[in-house]
Design a protein around this motif. Sequence first.
Motif, PDB file in Angstrom:
ATOM      1  N   VAL A   1      -2.737  14.768   3.354  1.00  0.00           N
ATOM      2  CA  VAL A   1      -2.536  13.348   4.224  1.00  0.00           C
ATOM      3  C   VAL A   1      -3.721  13.299   5.009  1.00  0.00           C
ATOM      4  N   HIS A   2      -4.099  14.186   5.820  1.00  0.00           N
ATOM      5  CA  HIS A   2      -4.993  14.103   6.720  1.00  0.00           C
ATOM      6  C   HIS A   2      -6.482  13.982   5.955  1.00  0.00           C
ATOM      7  N   SER A   3      -6.727  14.360   4.952  1.00  0.00           N
ATOM      8  CA  SER A   3      -7.875  14.290   4.470  1.00  0.00           C
ATOM      9  C   SER A   3      -8.180  13.058   3.468  1.00  0.00           C
ATOM     10  N   LEU A   4      -7.264  12.325   3.110  1.00  0.00           N
ATOM     11  CA  LEU A   4      -7.084  11.270   2.220  1.00  0.00           C
ATOM     12  C   LEU A   4      -7.781   9.891   2.632  1.00  0.00           C
ATOM     13  N   PRO A   5      -8.756   9.364   2.082  1.00  0.00           N
ATOM     14  CA  PRO A   5      -9.288   8.080   2.455  1.00  0.00           C
ATOM     15  C   PRO A   5      -8.171   7.130   2.836  1.00  0.00           C
ATOM     16  N   TRP A   6      -8.349   6.311   3.777  1.00  0.00           N
ATOM     17  CA  TRP A   6      -7.113   5.451   4.202  1.00  0.00           C
ATOM     18  C   TRP A   6      -6.626   4.407   2.987  1.00  0.00           C
ATOM     19  N   GLU A   7      -7.712   4.310   2.029  1.00  0.00           N
ATOM     20  CA  GLU A   7      -7.108   3.220   1.158  1.00  0.00           C
ATOM     21  C   GLU A   7      -6.081   3.859   0.347  1.00  0.00           C
ATOM     22  N   GLU A   8      -6.462   5.150   0.106  1.00  0.00           N
ATOM     23  CA  GLU A   8      -5.569   5.861  -0.956  1.00  0.00           C
ATOM     24  C   GLU A   8      -4.151   6.231  -0.166  1.00  0.00           C
ATOM     25  N   LEU A   9      -4.377   6.693   1.228  1.00  0.00           N
ATOM     26  CA  LEU A   9      -3.029   7.083   1.975  1.00  0.00           C
ATOM     27  C   LEU A   9      -2.348   5.627   2.012  1.00  0.00           C
ATOM     28  N   GLU A  10      -2.970   4.529   2.404  1.00  0.00           N
ATOM     29  CA  GLU A  10      -2.342   3.158   2.533  1.00  0.00           C
ATOM     30  C   GLU A  10      -1.370   2.845   1.341  1.00  0.00           C
ATOM     31  N   PHE A  11      -2.139   3.282  -0.043  1.00  0.00           N
ATOM     32  CA  PHE A  11      -1.163   2.934  -1.246  1.00  0.00           C
ATOM     33  C   PHE A  11      -0.043   4.277  -1.306  1.00  0.00           C
ATOM     34  N   ASP A  12      -0.045   5.285  -0.826  1.00  0.00           N
ATOM     35  CA  ASP A  12       0.897   6.087  -0.925  1.00  0.00           C
ATOM     36  C   ASP A  12       1.999   5.706   0.168  1.00  0.00           C
ATOM     37  N   ILE A  13       1.737   5.102   1.399  1.00  0.00           N
ATOM     38  CA  ILE A  13       2.784   4.574   2.381  1.00  0.00           C
ATOM     39  C   ILE A  13       3.409   3.604   1.699  1.00  0.00           C
ATOM     40  N   ALA A  14       2.722   2.439   0.971  1.00  0.00           N
ATOM     41  CA  ALA A  14       3.314   1.343   0.573  1.00  0.00           C
ATOM     42  C   ALA A  14       4.350   1.938  -0.596  1.00  0.00           C
ATOM     43  N   ARG A  15       4.168   2.956  -1.212  1.00  0.00           N
ATOM     44  CA  ARG A  15       5.240   3.566  -2.225  1.00  0.00           C
ATOM     45  C   ARG A  15       6.464   4.348  -1.276  1.00  0.00           C
ATOM     46  N   TRP A  16       5.947   4.882  -0.318  1.00  0.00           N
ATOM     47  CA  TRP A  16       6.803   5.675   0.127  1.00  0.00           C
ATOM     48  C   TRP A  16       7.917   4.931   1.137  1.00  0.00           C
ATOM     49  N   ILE A  17       7.633   3.772   1.533  1.00  0.00           N
ATOM     50  CA  ILE A  17       8.618   2.910   2.255  1.00  0.00           C
ATOM     51  C   ILE A  17       9.884   2.665   1.463  1.00  0.00           C
ATOM     52  N   PRO A  18       9.609   1.787   0.268  1.00  0.00           N
ATOM     53  CA  PRO A  18      10.801   1.668  -0.476  1.00  0.00           C
ATOM     54  C   PRO A  18      11.404   2.915  -1.234  1.00  0.00           C
ATOM     55  N   ALA A  19      10.754   3.743  -1.331  1.00  0.00           N
ATOM     56  CA  ALA A  19      11.311   5.278  -1.557  1.00  0.00           C
ATOM     57  C   ALA A  19      12.243   5.725  -0.966  1.00  0.00           C
ATOM     58  N   PHE A  20      11.744   5.678   0.408  1.00  0.00           N
ATOM     59  CA  PHE A  20      12.491   6.188   1.676  1.00  0.00           C
ATOM     60  C   PHE A  20      13.942   5.462   1.560  1.00  0.00           C
ATOM     61  N   LYS A  21      13.746   4.102   1.705  1.00  0.00           N
ATOM     62  CA  LYS A  21      14.930   3.294   1.517  1.00  0.00           C
ATOM     63  C   LYS A  21      15.786   3.839   0.411  1.00  0.00           C
ATOM     64  N   MET A  22      15.296   3.797  -0.600  1.00  0.00           N
ATOM     65  CA  MET A  22      16.023   4.046  -1.790  1.00  0.00           C
ATOM     66  C   MET A  22      16.751   5.164  -1.781  1.00  0.00           C
ATOM     67  N   VAL A  23      16.176   6.359  -1.318  1.00  0.00           N
ATOM     68  CA  VAL A  23      16.547   7.804  -1.300  1.00  0.00           C
ATOM     69  C   VAL A  23      17.775   7.827   0.013  1.00  0.00           C
ATOM     70  N   PHE A  24      17.508   7.214   1.021  1.00  0.00           N
ATOM     71  CA  PHE A  24      18.619   7.361   2.264  1.00  0.00           C
ATOM     72  C   PHE A  24      19.615   6.298   2.112  1.00  0.00           C
ATOM     73  N   ARG A  25      19.268   5.219   1.696  1.00  0.00           N
ATOM     74  CA  ARG A  25      20.182   4.255   1.528  1.00  0.00           C
ATOM     75  C   ARG A  25      21.282   4.141   0.409  1.00  0.00           C
ATOM     76  N   ILE A  26      20.547   4.858  -0.833  1.00  0.00           N
ATOM     77  CA  ILE A  26      21.244   4.510  -2.029  1.00  0.00           C
ATOM     78  C   ILE A  26      21.269   6.052  -2.652  1.00  0.00           C
ATOM     79  N   LEU A  27      20.461   6.820  -2.821  1.00  0.00           N
ATOM     80  CA  LEU A  27      20.751   8.141  -3.624  1.00  0.00           C
ATOM     81  C   LEU A  27      21.579   9.132  -2.731  1.00  0.00           C
ATOM     82  N   ILE A  28      21.145   9.254  -1.675  1.00  0.00           N
ATOM     83  CA  ILE A  28      21.969  10.446  -0.635  1.00  0.00           C
ATOM     84  C   ILE A  28      23.272   9.832  -0.335  1.00  0.00           C
ATOM     85  N   PRO A  29      23.599   8.656   0.084  1.00  0.00           N
ATOM     86  CA  PRO A  29      24.948   8.459   0.203  1.00  0.00           C
ATOM     87  C   PRO A  29      25.791   8.484  -1.237  1.00  0.00           C
ATOM     88  N   SER A  30      25.201   8.042  -2.256  1.00  0.00           N
ATOM     89  CA  SER A  30      25.878   8.319  -3.460  1.00  0.00           C
ATOM     90  C   SER A  30      26.304   9.848  -3.635  1.00  0.00           C
TER      91      SER A  30
END
Length: 637
Positions: free
Chosen positions: A265-294
């Motif tokens: 994470v610390h060594s990734l270029p910002w453009e690539e890290l930003e892409f990972d963050i854009a995926r992480w946000i909906p994934a985090f919501k999906m996992v903690f709002r739907i998957l884990i409660p289920s």
Amino acid sequence: MAEDGEEKLLATVQHIAKTLGRTGTMTEDILKVFSNYDGRLSLDKLYAAAAAAGGGAGEHSMPASSPPPALPSAPAPMPPVTSLERTVRTLDRQISQFVTMDRLVWADSADADAFLEAVDDLIGTVQELDAAGTNRGLLDRADELLSRCMARLEDEFRALIERPDDAAPAAPGGFDSEESEDEGYDADDGYGDEPIPIAKPVSDFDVVIDALPPGSVSDVHQIARRMVDAGFGRECAEAYAAARRGFIDESVARLGIRPRTSDEVHSLPWEELEFDIARWIPAFKMVFRILIPSERRLSDRVFDGLAPYGDLAFVAAVRTQALQLISFGDAVSAASRAPERLFRVIDMYEAVRDLLPDLDPVFADPYSAALRAEVSAVCNTLGSSIKGIFMELENLIRRDPARVAVPGGGIHPITRYVMNYLRAACGSRQTLEEVMEGDLGALGVAVDPDRPTSSLAVHIAWIMDVLHKNLEAKSKIYRDPPLASIFLMNNGKYIIHKVNDSELGVLLGDEWMKQMSSRVRRWSMEYQRGAWSKVMSVLQTGGSGFNSLPAKAMLQKLQMFNSYLEEIRAAQSEWVVIDEQLRADVRAAIADSVIPAYKGLIARLRSSEEVEQDLFIKYTPEDIEACIQHLFEGFAK
């Protein structure tokens, strides 16, 4: 005759068992071996023959070395068989057929019911033997049989969770059977090439995934209850977690999340890290709002009434993926705090913060409380990162070098960057206020009582002060002081415009706006005094005006005025005032000062009979007006 032969055979077998069996348990094992080889030697017949012989003796009386009679006519008596021994033997026969079955027992509901009934009887027998404490050998045998049962039940348990269609049980009136079996369950996923049903990404978080049909939930609950009753609750919880982990891992993988170490994470270029963050946000919501409660809902149903094993199973199932997502947030928080990262970090912070209240019932038990604390901690670290990014913005402004002057005294890039940055940041004002709360005084400056005093307002005001000092330092690059005033005036007006047009105005307050507007007026007056001082000195006269001057002196003043005006036109041809209203105001102020005095000079010359005035009047007042109206257009001119 055949009956006599069978009796003799039974007697011989009994004698062999009696001779070789040093204990009652060994004797029973030997009889069981014989019963497996010949249908005439069933255990029931052997026990019946022993009873008919009047077996009432205790221990075997014949020594092990005594040769067996060729054909004993009166077999020696067998040891007494208790009801518990008969029960264990019967259960052994019943359970062995299920334990050794080469298909799922739960593929046939009748077999499943019979197996569970036998398991219940065995558990009760073991408890009775343990309470009596008089026949350790029989208890050991029953325990060994119970262990075999539990191993098979664990296999069935995992198979029902991982491959519910392999069992396809009919469960009328089963656990939660009133629910539709299709609810939240995607039968199109199949169990051929892809044996694990996968939770598909969704945008509506007010849903529940039912990864198992209600009938399967009922079956695994029945198994879990037996395993807990038998003292195998922890093994059952571990088996459940191992079975569910595959579903969770595959579900998260479908969301496009790949594990990242902190170093990555610390060594990734910002453009690539930003892409990972854009995926992480909906994934985090999906996992903690739907998957884990289920998963919580499913574990609660499977282990209903079997606490704390449901809590242990739930935590063990979800911990790995939950911590993986949390660790990514921690890594981003600890990475570079470059200002451009602010908006993605705010998005991450808001995603975590918004779901925290919903996690309280999901992580309410002592075993999962640590996970709830981890989520709360990553929210705090993301908040700290936001505050750190604001501090880095201040440092960026301070470090911005004063090397090259902006042509024409226009708006400096640092001004555009900072004001547009703050304007965009204030789109998340509520979040920033929340993050900054409690930081009053942390900047080491006194809070102005006339200035809004929220934490965010103080941070913004401090940044504006840093920007102002930086611009004043940059203005000194200009060798022409009036141009430095134009530079400050342009940048000040741009700042005012951006503050008025956003939440910055609310944060900075009316008093700050008055002070900034006063600075712009002061810079405008400094420009006028500096740029037009020579012109105004020529046009200034004594108390009696131009009437007191001789004609020759007035001609000299006129010539000097023409020279200074042309000098201004040449020097300021590329100077610019960006704001239209400010440009009009400055032009009007110059015209109000210059043109009336110039008209007075021209009028005095024209009234004089001492000179040919038309030979010396180069510019009419209208020409001067036009000249002033073309100022500050810069390259656009």
